[in-house]
Design a protein around this motif. Structure first.
Motif, PDB file in Angstrom:
ATOM      1  N   ASN A  53       0.859  -1.177   0.000  1.00  0.00           N
ATOM      2  CA  ASN A  53       0.000   0.000   0.000  1.00  0.00           C
ATOM      3  C   ASN A  53       0.897   1.229   0.000  1.00  0.00           C
ATOM      4  N   ARG A  54       1.103   1.795  -1.172  1.00  0.00           N
ATOM      5  CA  ARG A  54       1.947   2.983  -1.261  1.00  0.00           C
ATOM      6  C   ARG A  54       1.205   4.184  -0.708  1.00  0.00           C
ATOM      7  N   GLN A  55       1.828   4.877   0.186  1.00  0.00           N
ATOM      8  CA  GLN A  55       1.227   6.089   0.718  1.00  0.00           C
ATOM      9  C   GLN A  55       1.349   7.192  -0.323  1.00  0.00           C
ATOM     10  N   SER A  56       0.920   8.390  -0.011  1.00  0.00           N
ATOM     11  CA  SER A  56       0.931   9.488  -0.978  1.00  0.00           C
ATOM     12  C   SER A  56       1.725  10.670  -0.445  1.00  0.00           C
ATOM     13  N   PRO A  57       3.053  10.516  -0.342  1.00  0.00           N
ATOM     14  CA  PRO A  57       3.855  11.640   0.139  1.00  0.00           C
ATOM     15  C   PRO A  57       3.743  12.842  -0.792  1.00  0.00           C
ATOM     16  N   GLY A  58       3.677  14.019  -0.201  1.00  0.00           N
ATOM     17  CA  GLY A  58       3.604  15.243  -0.984  1.00  0.00           C
ATOM     18  C   GLY A  58       2.229  15.589  -1.503  1.00  0.00           C
ATOM     19  N   ARG A  59       1.202  14.926  -0.997  1.00  0.00           N
ATOM     20  CA  ARG A  59      -0.146  15.192  -1.514  1.00  0.00           C
ATOM     21  C   ARG A  59      -0.594  16.626  -1.220  1.00  0.00           C
ATOM     22  N   ASP A  60      -0.157  17.187  -0.105  1.00  0.00           N
ATOM     23  CA  ASP A  60      -0.568  18.541   0.262  1.00  0.00           C
ATOM     24  C   ASP A  60       0.067  19.614  -0.624  1.00  0.00           C
ATOM     25  N   ILE A  61       1.092  19.228  -1.418  1.00  0.00           N
ATOM     26  CA  ILE A  61       1.714  20.189  -2.344  1.00  0.00           C
ATOM     27  C   ILE A  61       1.504  19.749  -3.805  1.00  0.00           C
ATOM     28  N   ASN A  62       0.514  18.886  -4.015  1.00  0.00           N
ATOM     29  CA  ASN A  62       0.231  18.361  -5.361  1.00  0.00           C
ATOM     30  C   ASN A  62       1.463  17.670  -5.958  1.00  0.00           C
TER      31      ASN A  62
END
Length: 352
Positions: free
Chosen positions: A326-335
């Motif tokens: 399950n890959r997380q989503s690093p950097g989602r808050d900066i698109n």
């Protein structure tokens, strides 16, 4: 008309050797140029302190070290950084620095095209105007510039930024081999990952050339009759052919292949989709599956809840018989997460 200078960055050792020969410079200087550019990250001829003033002047007259230009930088609360670079006037790309919490793994996600030749329905980059392939030096310079800005060296490189790498095959592979060369960047082949949305011809070439790098396929839908609704590449490269070449990859190269799977509720997360995905995993056998919750929000689709992701992953782990991450989503808050690059740019006029 003034003759264009030879661009040293992005060149293999043999090409620099040919250049040195063409201007009457001793052959051994080519290796010094090669290691200076890539291993030492020199940014100008003047940094080659073992070169005489005359030699520096001669090389400077005939060659150059261009750089992509930093436009802006965004820093996420999780430590991810996203950079916008101008590679040519009016042509911008995005590159992402992704460190793990313990900083044991420091990944740079690089782009291979300005915009993209494909239009995956969940990906923001596909909404941008395609403005061309990157040259090998522009691909490599993303790494050089990011490392200079963050003051650290990457442990891993993934060709998963803007663009379809298999539609810029030769520049991508040239850059990858320079990254791998012990006299250049010196990264192990398993620390370099090339990805594709499913361009069968590119994967076939990769297999025929026995490329040593990790390889990932963005699968995203396991149904051959409906995959085209979210992956337009499926029209030209149908799922059946894609899976056949994936099996050939694992058999001929005796290596594992990675399937990337973006999780979209009511689109590809039903039990029938999970069962098809299990069959695919078993048929390919030597593979792993990375699931990625949907990050973009420009469609009518929603991001799955943690419970929905957990249920889907648990089912796959119980049935598939292959590693499921399950890959997380690093950097989602900066698109800056998967599928989000260029979300804030100028979009194509398309229905979404």
């Amino acid at each position: 008309m003034k003759e264009e200078k030879f661009i040293l960055k992005g060149k293999r050792l043999e090409e620099i050797q040919d250049f040195c020969k063409s201007i009457g410079v001793e052959a051994f200087r080519a290796k010094q140029l090669y290691t200076g550019i890539y291993k030492n990250r020199y940014t100008s001829i003047s940094q080659f302190t073992t070169f005489s003033k005359e030699l520096i002047a001669k090389i400077s007259e005939n060659a150059e070290f261009p750089e992509i230009q930093l436009g802006r930088q965004l820093i996420s609360k999780d430590g991810t950084r996203k950079f916008t670079f101008e590679v040519e006037p009016g042509k911008e790309i995005e590159t992402v620095w992704i460190p793990t919490a313990d900083e044991e793994r420091k990944t740079i996600c690089i782009s291979s095209q300005v915009g993209c030749t494909l239009n995956c329905a969940f990906c923001a980059t596909g909404l941008l105007e395609y403005k061309g392939n990157l040259h090998a030096w522009q691909i490599l310079d993303q790494i050089i510039q990011v490392e200079k800005i963050v003051g650290d060296r990457a442990t891993n490189i993934v060709f998963m930024g803007m663009g379809e790498p298999m539609h810029n095959y030769f520049s991508v592979m040239k850059a990858a081999h320079i990254l791998h060369d012990k006299d250049a960047f010196g990264l192990g082949a398993k620390r370099i990952t090339i990805s594709t949305a499913g361009v069968v011809t590119g994967i076939t070439r990769f297999i025929e050339n026995k490329e040593p790098f990790n390889f990932a396929i963005s699968l995203n839908h396991p149904n051959p009759n409906t995959r085209h609704t979210i992956m337009d590449v499926n029209v030209k490269h149908p799922l059946e052919k894609l899976l056949a070449v994936a099996r050939k990859f694992t058999q001929d190269l005796d290596r594992m292949i990675t399937f990337e799977y973006v999780l979209i509720p009511d689109v590809n997360m039903g039990r029938e989709n999970a069962d098809r995905l299990v069959k695919i995993a078993r048929s390919v056998n030597k593979c792993k599956i990375n699931v990625i919750p949907l990050n973009t929000d420009f469609t009518q689709w929603r991001r799955p809840t943690e419970d929905e992701v957990g249920e889907f992953v648990s089912y796959l782990r119980a049935k598939a018989g292959v590693p499921i991450l399950n890959r997380q989503s690093p950097g989602r808050d900066i698109n800056g997460a998967c599928g989000m690059l260029a979300l804030k740019g100028t979009r194509k006029e398309v229905e979404v």
